[in-house]
Motif scaffolding. Structure first.
Motif, PDB file in Angstrom:
ATOM      1  N   ILE A  79      11.252  -8.673  -2.529  1.00 51.46           N
ATOM      2  CA  ILE A  79      10.156  -8.139  -1.620  1.00 51.46           C
ATOM      3  C   ILE A  79      10.399  -6.724  -1.080  1.00 51.46           C
ATOM      4  O   ILE A  79      11.740  -6.446  -0.782  1.00 51.46           O
ATOM      5  CB  ILE A  79       9.855  -9.274  -0.573  1.00 51.46           C
ATOM      6  CG1 ILE A  79       9.367 -10.402  -0.963  1.00 51.46           C
ATOM      7  CG2 ILE A  79       8.857  -8.389   0.580  1.00 51.46           C
ATOM      8  CD1 ILE A  79       9.191 -11.292  -0.099  1.00 51.46           C
ATOM      9  N   GLN A  80       9.570  -5.848  -1.479  1.00 53.19           N
ATOM     10  CA  GLN A  80       9.680  -4.473  -0.697  1.00 53.19           C
ATOM     11  C   GLN A  80       9.443  -4.623   0.813  1.00 53.19           C
ATOM     12  O   GLN A  80       8.347  -4.890   1.111  1.00 53.19           O
ATOM     13  CB  GLN A  80       8.933  -3.566  -1.444  1.00 53.19           C
ATOM     14  CG  GLN A  80       9.129  -3.255  -2.758  1.00 53.19           C
ATOM     15  CD  GLN A  80      10.240  -2.532  -2.962  1.00 53.19           C
ATOM     16  OE1 GLN A  80      10.848  -1.730  -2.280  1.00 53.19           O
ATOM     17  NE2 GLN A  80      10.813  -2.607  -4.327  1.00 53.19           N
ATOM     18  N   GLU A 100       7.957 -12.711   6.121  1.00 52.15           N
ATOM     19  CA  GLU A 100       7.069 -13.839   5.896  1.00 52.15           C
ATOM     20  C   GLU A 100       5.597 -13.198   5.870  1.00 52.15           C
ATOM     21  O   GLU A 100       4.740 -13.814   5.024  1.00 52.15           O
ATOM     22  CB  GLU A 100       7.333 -14.829   7.277  1.00 52.15           C
ATOM     23  CG  GLU A 100       8.480 -15.547   7.293  1.00 52.15           C
ATOM     24  CD  GLU A 100       8.792 -16.245   8.351  1.00 52.15           C
ATOM     25  OE1 GLU A 100       8.011 -16.901   9.146  1.00 52.15           O
ATOM     26  OE2 GLU A 100       9.892 -16.501   8.557  1.00 52.15           O
ATOM     27  N   MET A 101       5.332 -12.255   6.845  1.00 51.04           N
ATOM     28  CA  MET A 101       4.120 -11.635   6.610  1.00 51.04           C
ATOM     29  C   MET A 101       3.902 -11.181   5.146  1.00 51.04           C
ATOM     30  O   MET A 101       2.535 -11.195   4.658  1.00 51.04           O
ATOM     31  CB  MET A 101       3.927 -10.495   7.513  1.00 51.04           C
ATOM     32  CG  MET A 101       3.862 -11.100   8.924  1.00 51.04           C
ATOM     33  SD  MET A 101       3.323  -9.905  10.219  1.00 51.04           S
ATOM     34  CE  MET A 101       5.111  -9.340  10.872  1.00 51.04           C
ATOM     35  N   TYR A 136       1.262 -11.395  -0.333  1.00 48.90           N
ATOM     36  CA  TYR A 136       1.271 -11.877  -1.762  1.00 48.90           C
ATOM     37  C   TYR A 136       0.296 -12.909  -2.302  1.00 48.90           C
ATOM     38  O   TYR A 136      -0.134 -12.961  -3.275  1.00 48.90           O
ATOM     39  CB  TYR A 136       2.683 -11.617  -2.265  1.00 48.90           C
ATOM     40  CG  TYR A 136       3.236 -10.360  -2.738  1.00 48.90           C
ATOM     41  CD1 TYR A 136       2.725  -9.724  -3.795  1.00 48.90           C
ATOM     42  CD2 TYR A 136       4.012  -9.710  -1.665  1.00 48.90           C
ATOM     43  CE1 TYR A 136       3.573  -8.377  -4.034  1.00 48.90           C
ATOM     44  CE2 TYR A 136       4.471  -8.400  -1.860  1.00 48.90           C
ATOM     45  CZ  TYR A 136       4.255  -7.707  -3.274  1.00 48.90           C
ATOM     46  OH  TYR A 136       4.703  -6.705  -3.712  1.00 48.90           O
ATOM     47  N   GLU A 137       0.511 -14.070  -1.256  1.00 46.89           N
ATOM     48  CA  GLU A 137       0.114 -15.305  -1.510  1.00 46.89           C
ATOM     49  C   GLU A 137      -1.349 -15.278  -1.434  1.00 46.89           C
ATOM     50  O   GLU A 137      -2.245 -16.112  -1.931  1.00 46.89           O
ATOM     51  CB  GLU A 137       0.812 -16.354  -0.806  1.00 46.89           C
ATOM     52  CG  GLU A 137       1.996 -16.614  -1.342  1.00 46.89           C
ATOM     53  CD  GLU A 137       2.953 -17.648  -0.425  1.00 46.89           C
ATOM     54  OE1 GLU A 137       2.529 -18.049   0.665  1.00 46.89           O
ATOM     55  OE2 GLU A 137       3.875 -17.803  -0.691  1.00 46.89           O
ATOM     56  N   ASN A 138      -2.006 -14.572  -0.629  1.00 47.21           N
ATOM     57  CA  ASN A 138      -3.358 -14.647   0.069  1.00 47.21           C
ATOM     58  C   ASN A 138      -4.171 -13.543  -0.265  1.00 47.21           C
ATOM     59  O   ASN A 138      -5.448 -13.935  -0.095  1.00 47.21           O
ATOM     60  CB  ASN A 138      -3.580 -14.939   1.309  1.00 47.21           C
ATOM     61  CG  ASN A 138      -2.630 -16.194   1.639  1.00 47.21           C
ATOM     62  OD1 ASN A 138      -3.382 -17.098   1.531  1.00 47.21           O
ATOM     63  ND2 ASN A 138      -1.576 -16.172   2.279  1.00 47.21           N
ATOM     64  N   LEU A 139      -3.812 -12.329  -0.812  1.00 51.72           N
ATOM     65  CA  LEU A 139      -4.641 -11.178  -0.934  1.00 51.72           C
ATOM     66  C   LEU A 139      -4.585 -10.952  -2.401  1.00 51.72           C
ATOM     67  O   LEU A 139      -3.428 -10.872  -3.045  1.00 51.72           O
ATOM     68  CB  LEU A 139      -4.267 -10.176  -0.064  1.00 51.72           C
ATOM     69  CG  LEU A 139      -4.321 -10.333   1.617  1.00 51.72           C
ATOM     70  CD1 LEU A 139      -3.819  -9.189   2.281  1.00 51.72           C
ATOM     71  CD2 LEU A 139      -5.622 -10.860   1.848  1.00 51.72           C
TER      72      LEU A 139
END
Length: 82
Positions: free
Chosen positions: A6-7, A39-40, A45-48
């Protein structure tokens, strides 16, 4: 979705944070002693859809900053994290 890398900062370094997409919907979240930055990003990544095209982010000390191209993504993120 399992993230392998994750960047922590995803924006145009050559322009700087303020000049990267200045018209987008922006939010700064002061996390105090808790650090939810990764976590944000995982949530993004999971929702947008196509988050690397439509969202930028950075962290500076205890403040995570995000900019969203679409208001709907900004609202969803704000409802979840602020």
């Amino acid at each position: 979705m399992v993230m392998t890398h994750i960047q922590e900062n995803w924006y145009d370094w050559s322009k700087g944070w303020d000049a990267t997409h200045p018209g987008w919907h922006a939010i700064d979240i002061n996390m105090g002693t808790k650090n939810y930055h990764i976590e944000m990003i995982e949530w993004i990544y999971e929702n947008l859809d196509k988050c690397e095209r439509h969202c930028v982010w950075t962290r500076n000390m205890n403040v995570s900053s995000f900019k969203f191209r679409y208001e709907r993504d900004y609202i969803l993120f704000t409802l979840r994290w602020s």
